[in-house]
Motif scaffolding. Structure first.
Motif, PDB file in Angstrom:
ATOM      1  N   SER A  52       0.872  -1.150   0.073  1.00 21.23           N
ATOM      2  CA  SER A  52       0.092   0.019  -0.109  1.00 21.23           C
ATOM      3  C   SER A  52       0.916   1.431   0.010  1.00 21.23           C
ATOM      4  N   GLY A  53       2.165   0.900   0.200  1.00 20.75           N
ATOM      5  CA  GLY A  53       2.934   2.270   0.092  1.00 20.75           C
ATOM      6  C   GLY A  53       3.420   3.002   1.467  1.00 20.75           C
ATOM      7  N   ALA A  54       2.889   2.244   2.544  1.00 21.28           N
ATOM      8  CA  ALA A  54       3.205   3.083   3.765  1.00 21.28           C
ATOM      9  C   ALA A  54       4.770   2.794   3.955  1.00 21.28           C
ATOM     10  N   LEU A  55       5.230   1.844   3.461  1.00 21.01           N
ATOM     11  CA  LEU A  55       6.638   1.417   3.663  1.00 21.01           C
ATOM     12  C   LEU A  55       7.131   1.568   2.060  1.00 21.01           C
ATOM     13  N   THR A  56       8.559   1.707   2.016  1.00 23.31           N
ATOM     14  CA  THR A  56       8.936   1.654   0.669  1.00 23.31           C
ATOM     15  C   THR A  56      10.115   0.414   0.930  1.00 23.31           C
ATOM     16  N   MET A  57       9.773  -0.571  -0.176  1.00 22.86           N
ATOM     17  CA  MET A  57      10.628  -1.811  -0.208  1.00 22.86           C
ATOM     18  C   MET A  57      12.169  -1.516  -0.632  1.00 22.86           C
ATOM     19  N   ASP A  58      12.926  -2.159   0.041  1.00 20.04           N
ATOM     20  CA  ASP A  58      14.419  -2.202  -0.175  1.00 20.04           C
ATOM     21  C   ASP A  58      14.721  -2.536  -1.583  1.00 20.04           C
ATOM     22  N   SER A  59      14.085  -3.747  -1.982  1.00 17.17           N
ATOM     23  CA  SER A  59      14.195  -4.201  -3.427  1.00 17.17           C
ATOM     24  C   SER A  59      12.970  -5.043  -3.791  1.00 17.17           C
ATOM     25  N   GLY A  60      12.728  -5.063  -5.103  1.00 17.12           N
ATOM     26  CA  GLY A  60      11.742  -5.767  -5.629  1.00 17.12           C
ATOM     27  C   GLY A  60      10.915  -5.092  -6.235  1.00 17.12           C
ATOM     28  N   THR A  61       9.908  -5.549  -7.189  1.00 15.22           N
ATOM     29  CA  THR A  61       9.068  -4.984  -8.000  1.00 15.22           C
ATOM     30  C   THR A  61       7.460  -5.174  -7.622  1.00 15.22           C
ATOM     31  N   VAL A  62       6.546  -4.260  -7.643  1.00 15.43           N
ATOM     32  CA  VAL A  62       5.104  -5.092  -7.771  1.00 15.43           C
ATOM     33  C   VAL A  62       4.314  -4.244  -8.850  1.00 15.43           C
ATOM     34  N   TYR A  63       3.840  -4.994  -9.671  1.00 16.00           N
ATOM     35  CA  TYR A  63       2.965  -4.439 -10.662  1.00 16.00           C
ATOM     36  C   TYR A  63       1.331  -4.615 -10.358  1.00 16.00           C
ATOM     37  N   PHE A  64       0.373  -3.536 -10.526  1.00 18.90           N
ATOM     38  CA  PHE A  64      -0.847  -3.462  -9.985  1.00 18.90           C
ATOM     39  C   PHE A  64      -1.492  -3.065 -11.340  1.00 18.90           C
ATOM     40  N   CYS A  65      -2.565  -3.914 -12.024  1.00 21.28           N
ATOM     41  CA  CYS A  65      -3.007  -3.547 -13.006  1.00 21.28           C
ATOM     42  C   CYS A  65      -1.929  -3.203 -14.269  1.00 21.28           C
ATOM     43  N   GLY A  66      -0.853  -3.972 -14.504  1.00 17.47           N
ATOM     44  CA  GLY A  66       0.001  -3.560 -15.314  1.00 17.47           C
ATOM     45  C   GLY A  66       0.694  -2.080 -15.067  1.00 17.47           C
ATOM     46  N   LYS A  67       0.694  -1.481 -13.799  1.00 14.65           N
ATOM     47  CA  LYS A  67       1.137  -0.403 -13.364  1.00 14.65           C
ATOM     48  C   LYS A  67       2.379  -0.780 -12.528  1.00 14.65           C
ATOM     49  N   LYS A  68       3.533  -0.496 -12.579  1.00 15.91           N
ATOM     50  CA  LYS A  68       4.659  -0.454 -11.247  1.00 15.91           C
ATOM     51  C   LYS A  68       4.101   0.488 -10.111  1.00 15.91           C
ATOM     52  N   ILE A  69       3.839  -0.107  -9.033  1.00 18.11           N
ATOM     53  CA  ILE A  69       3.283   0.662  -7.818  1.00 18.11           C
ATOM     54  C   ILE A  69       4.471   0.852  -6.787  1.00 18.11           C
ATOM     55  N   SER A  70       5.626  -0.186  -6.916  1.00 15.59           N
ATOM     56  CA  SER A  70       6.533  -0.081  -5.809  1.00 15.59           C
ATOM     57  C   SER A  70       7.430   1.400  -5.945  1.00 15.59           C
ATOM     58  N   GLY A  71       7.494   2.093  -4.913  1.00 15.81           N
ATOM     59  CA  GLY A  71       8.111   3.316  -5.128  1.00 15.81           C
ATOM     60  C   GLY A  71       6.923   4.330  -4.867  1.00 15.81           C
ATOM     61  N   LEU A  72       5.773   3.996  -5.224  1.00 11.34           N
ATOM     62  CA  LEU A  72       4.876   5.108  -5.384  1.00 11.34           C
ATOM     63  C   LEU A  72       4.491   5.522  -3.781  1.00 11.34           C
ATOM     64  N   LYS A  73       3.672   6.645  -3.614  1.00 10.33           N
ATOM     65  CA  LYS A  73       3.196   6.978  -2.398  1.00 10.33           C
ATOM     66  C   LYS A  73       1.554   6.323  -2.063  1.00 10.33           C
ATOM     67  N   PRO A  74       1.422   6.354  -0.790  1.00  8.19           N
ATOM     68  CA  PRO A  74       0.095   5.638  -0.465  1.00  8.19           C
ATOM     69  C   PRO A  74      -1.238   6.281  -1.205  1.00  8.19           C
ATOM     70  N   ASN A  75      -1.107   7.608  -1.281  1.00 10.95           N
ATOM     71  CA  ASN A  75      -2.166   8.355  -2.206  1.00 10.95           C
ATOM     72  C   ASN A  75      -2.333   7.905  -3.481  1.00 10.95           C
ATOM     73  N   GLN A  76      -1.181   7.821  -4.202  1.00  7.77           N
ATOM     74  CA  GLN A  76      -0.896   7.434  -5.654  1.00  7.77           C
ATOM     75  C   GLN A  76      -1.387   6.125  -5.826  1.00  7.77           C
ATOM     76  N   ILE A  77      -1.124   5.023  -4.980  1.00  5.56           N
ATOM     77  CA  ILE A  77      -1.469   3.526  -4.987  1.00  5.56           C
ATOM     78  C   ILE A  77      -3.017   3.515  -4.825  1.00  5.56           C
ATOM     79  N   CYS A  78      -3.552   4.403  -3.851  1.00  7.79           N
ATOM     80  CA  CYS A  78      -4.963   4.590  -3.812  1.00  7.79           C
ATOM     81  C   CYS A  78      -5.754   4.979  -4.826  1.00  7.79           C
ATOM     82  N   HIS A  79      -5.189   5.964  -5.430  1.00  7.45           N
ATOM     83  CA  HIS A  79      -5.921   6.556  -6.674  1.00  7.45           C
ATOM     84  C   HIS A  79      -5.826   5.376  -7.691  1.00  7.45           C
ATOM     85  N   LEU A  80      -4.742   4.402  -7.661  1.00  4.28           N
ATOM     86  CA  LEU A  80      -4.770   3.500  -8.834  1.00  4.28           C
ATOM     87  C   LEU A  80      -5.850   2.436  -8.440  1.00  4.28           C
TER      88      LEU A  80
END
Lengths: 374, 239
Positions: free
Chosen positions: B50-78
């Motif tokens: 959900s973006g409350a913490l930033t991962m040290d490594s790794g990637t997460v795609y949500f609906c085809g968009k990369k969300i790792s590194g985004l802020k909680p409000n951006q992830i929520c809007h997705l």
């Protein structure tokens, strides 16, 4: 059906309060007629102080009130405004000085905000307080080292002009405060204050909201400093960055009632009058009495004047509280007259104000207890 | 089709690997359970998604968009909504306003009228309409948990993360919560849920992921998980 009517009523009411604000301020503008440009009337001088504090207290309350980020940086931006006037006062008219000071304050507050608004709670408060001291000592060092001077004179401007400028600024700030509280932006600020994590996860851009609110209110504080500076004649860093200017708005908001629209306004008016009267009539006792009033209000009126007034259930109790306060003020007035007759001239509003506050504190608590008993 | 995919998701706190190298995918329309002993890193995992913490490594795609590194409000809007293990609400607002906040800010450019409509619908959906004018501090725990869900639903998410919404509830309330989660899924929202109530997990989840010391140790259907040797040894215990 009734729901639509309610909304219509609310919409009309939403327009009324800003219109009242404009009307009252417009009415006040006629005070300039009571004196001339060179010899301003006492009321104009007094209202310059009151309006200045209204701007500071209301601005502080727009950001720190709902968000819970207690800022002590008011003196920093106020001081920046003062220095803008000291440096550019001979070149620019007051309204432009205010805009320049506002823009500089906005920019610095935005940068500071981006860096520090991730700090929560007391850390943010301490940082903002440090900012006042940092600017004060940096400017002192700079002036002494490079300009070989400690203070500066500020180009004097007729009080009437300063008064009108502050009147307009206060109008803008009050109307902004009124609408922000009812806007989506205001709800976001409240959400941040009540639970920042929850707010962020339902899509509030918390950083952006905090930085914009902090910077925009700093604009008004800087502009206010620029206007007030033109009445100060001589300034130096300890005068311009006087830490009391950071605490006074906070105390005024607490005294008047945080979280309400009227609280900061009433707090600013009562405190400015009290300060004005005490410094002129009882200069030696000023700080002691001021401190006692503050302690009493925090202990016995934790929700402030407006908050305590709102706790009174029913119109009867509200009227009773107002009447009691008025009676106490009249008693204070008579007491002043009696003292004057006896040869001790402590005139002015010192006793009416203090008696009024005491009356309000006593009756607010007695009436509240009555409610609990019932 | 998977709605969310992640590889190598890791975070450390000092020397502790709270989540290490987790690879996962979430199918659209499923209920995915996330279980594991206390301290396994389940909530931390949610915080990473959900973006409350930033991962040290790794990637997460949500609906085809990369969300790792985004802020909680951006992830929520997705379109990702979440609840918190310890209910986080706005104590100064009534139930209605709490849900309204989610509706107002959940998507950019939503009008107040739209948000009000969504709020009414969501309150009705989770069954909080009767309590809508109550202070959040005055409603029972089960209603507070429902409110968490309602606020997240009001953002109109595609994927919902539920962090122990059944903790502290009595058996009847657990039953209601299970029905609610199933209805959420049936309305077209994919669900990932952390839960310790095994009966609920085994009944409503399509798939389960087991975390232990931050690492994924098992993945499969409820039947596969409940008979897995490793999971029994580490978490479920012998019956």
């Amino acid at each position: 059906m009734s729901k639509t009517n309610d909304r219509g009523g609310a919409r009309i009411k939403q327009q009324i309060i800003p219109i009242v604000i404009v009307a009252v301020l417009f009415g006040l503008s006629f005070l300039t007629r009571t004196g001339s440009a060179l010899r301003p009337s006492y009321y104009v001088v007094l209202f310059v102080s009151i309006l200045n504090y209204i701007v500071l207290a209301v601005s502080w309350n727009i950001f720190s009130g709902p968000s819970g980020y207690i800022s002590l940086s008011t003196a920093a931006f106020f001081g920046l405004g003062i220095y803008v006037s000291a440096l550019l006062g001979e070149k620019l008219p007051v309204p432009l000085l205010m805009i320049v000071a506002g823009v500089i304050s906005f920019a610095i507050a935005a940068i500071i905000g981006v860096i520090t608004l991730r700090l929560r709670g007391v850390y943010f408060t301490i940082f903002t307080f440090g900012l006042v001291l940092l600017l004060q000592y940096f400017i002192l060092w700079y002036e002494v080292k490079f300009n070989n001077l400690r203070g500066r004179t500020v180009m004097a401007v007729p009080y009437n002009t300063v008064f009108i400028c502050l009147l307009i600024l206060a109008g803008i700030v009050l109307i902004a405060a009124y609408y922000v509280k009812r806007s989506r932006f205001g709800m976001a600020l409240t959400g941040i204050g009540e639970c920042e994590d929850a707010a962020a996860h339902i899509g509030v851009n918390t950083t952006m909201v905090k930085v914009i609110a902090f910077a925009a209110t700093s604009f008004a504080i800087g502009a206010s400093g620029a206007a007030k500076a033109t009445t100060m004649i001589y300034i130096d860093p300890p005068i311009a960055f006087n830490v009391m200017m950071s605490f006074m708005p906070v105390l005024m908001v607490i005294f008047g009632g945080a979280g309400s629209f009227l609280g900061p306004i009433i707090g600013a008016i009562v405190f400015t009058l009290l300060q004005e009267q005490l410094t002129t009539k009882w200069p030696k006792w000023y700080m002691i009495i001021f401190g006692v009033v503050m302690i009493i209000s925090i202990v016995f009126l934790p929700k402030g004047l407006v908050g305590s007034f709102g706790e009174m259930v029913g119109k009867r109790k509200k009227l009773l509280l107002i009447a009691a306060t008025a009676v106490f003020m009249v008693v204070g007035f008579i007491f002043t007259k009696l003292l004057a007759a006896a040869g001790t001239n402590i005139g002015g509003l010192v006793f009416p104000l203090l008696f009024g506050i005491i009356g309000f504190v006593i009756f607010a608590n007695v009436l509240k207890r009555g409610k609990e008993a019932a | 089709m998977s709605i969310m995919e992640g590889t190598g998701v890791s975070i450390s706190f000092g020397g502790l690997k709270a989540v290490s190298d987790v690879k996962f995918n979430v199918e659209e329309g499923e209920i995915l359970g996330l279980i594991g002993p206390n301290g396994a890193g389940k909530s931390t995992f949610f915080n990473l998604l959900s973006g409350a913490l930033t991962m040290d490594s790794g990637t997460v795609y949500f609906c085809g968009k990369k969300i790792s590194g985004l802020k909680p409000n951006q992830i929520c809007h997705l379109g990702l909504g979440r609840t918190f293990q310890a209910a986080k609400n706005f104590p100064g607002m009534v139930v209605y306003q709490n849900v309204m906040m989610g509706a107002l800010f959940g998507k950019k450019g939503r009008s107040a009228a739209e948000a009000a409509k969504i709020t009414d619908e969501v309150l009705d959906f989770v069954g909080l309409t009767e309590l809508k004018d109550k202070n959040v501090t005055d409603i029972p725990l089960s209603a507070q948990k429902q409110l968490e869900v309602a606020r997240a639903l009001a953002t109109r998410p595609k994927l919902l993360l539920l962090d122990e919404v059944m903790a502290g509830l009595n058996p009847t309330e657990v039953e209601d919560a299970m029905k609610l989660i199933t209805r959420i899924r049936d309305s077209g929202i994919t669900v990932i849920m952390i839960e310790h109530v095994m009966r609920a997990i085994m009944t409503i989840c399509d798939r389960i992921i087991v975390l232990h010391h931050g690492a994924k140790i098992a993945e499969g259907t409820p039947d596969e998980i409940s008979t897995s040797r490793t999971v029994i040894e580490i978490y479920l215990g012998e019956s």
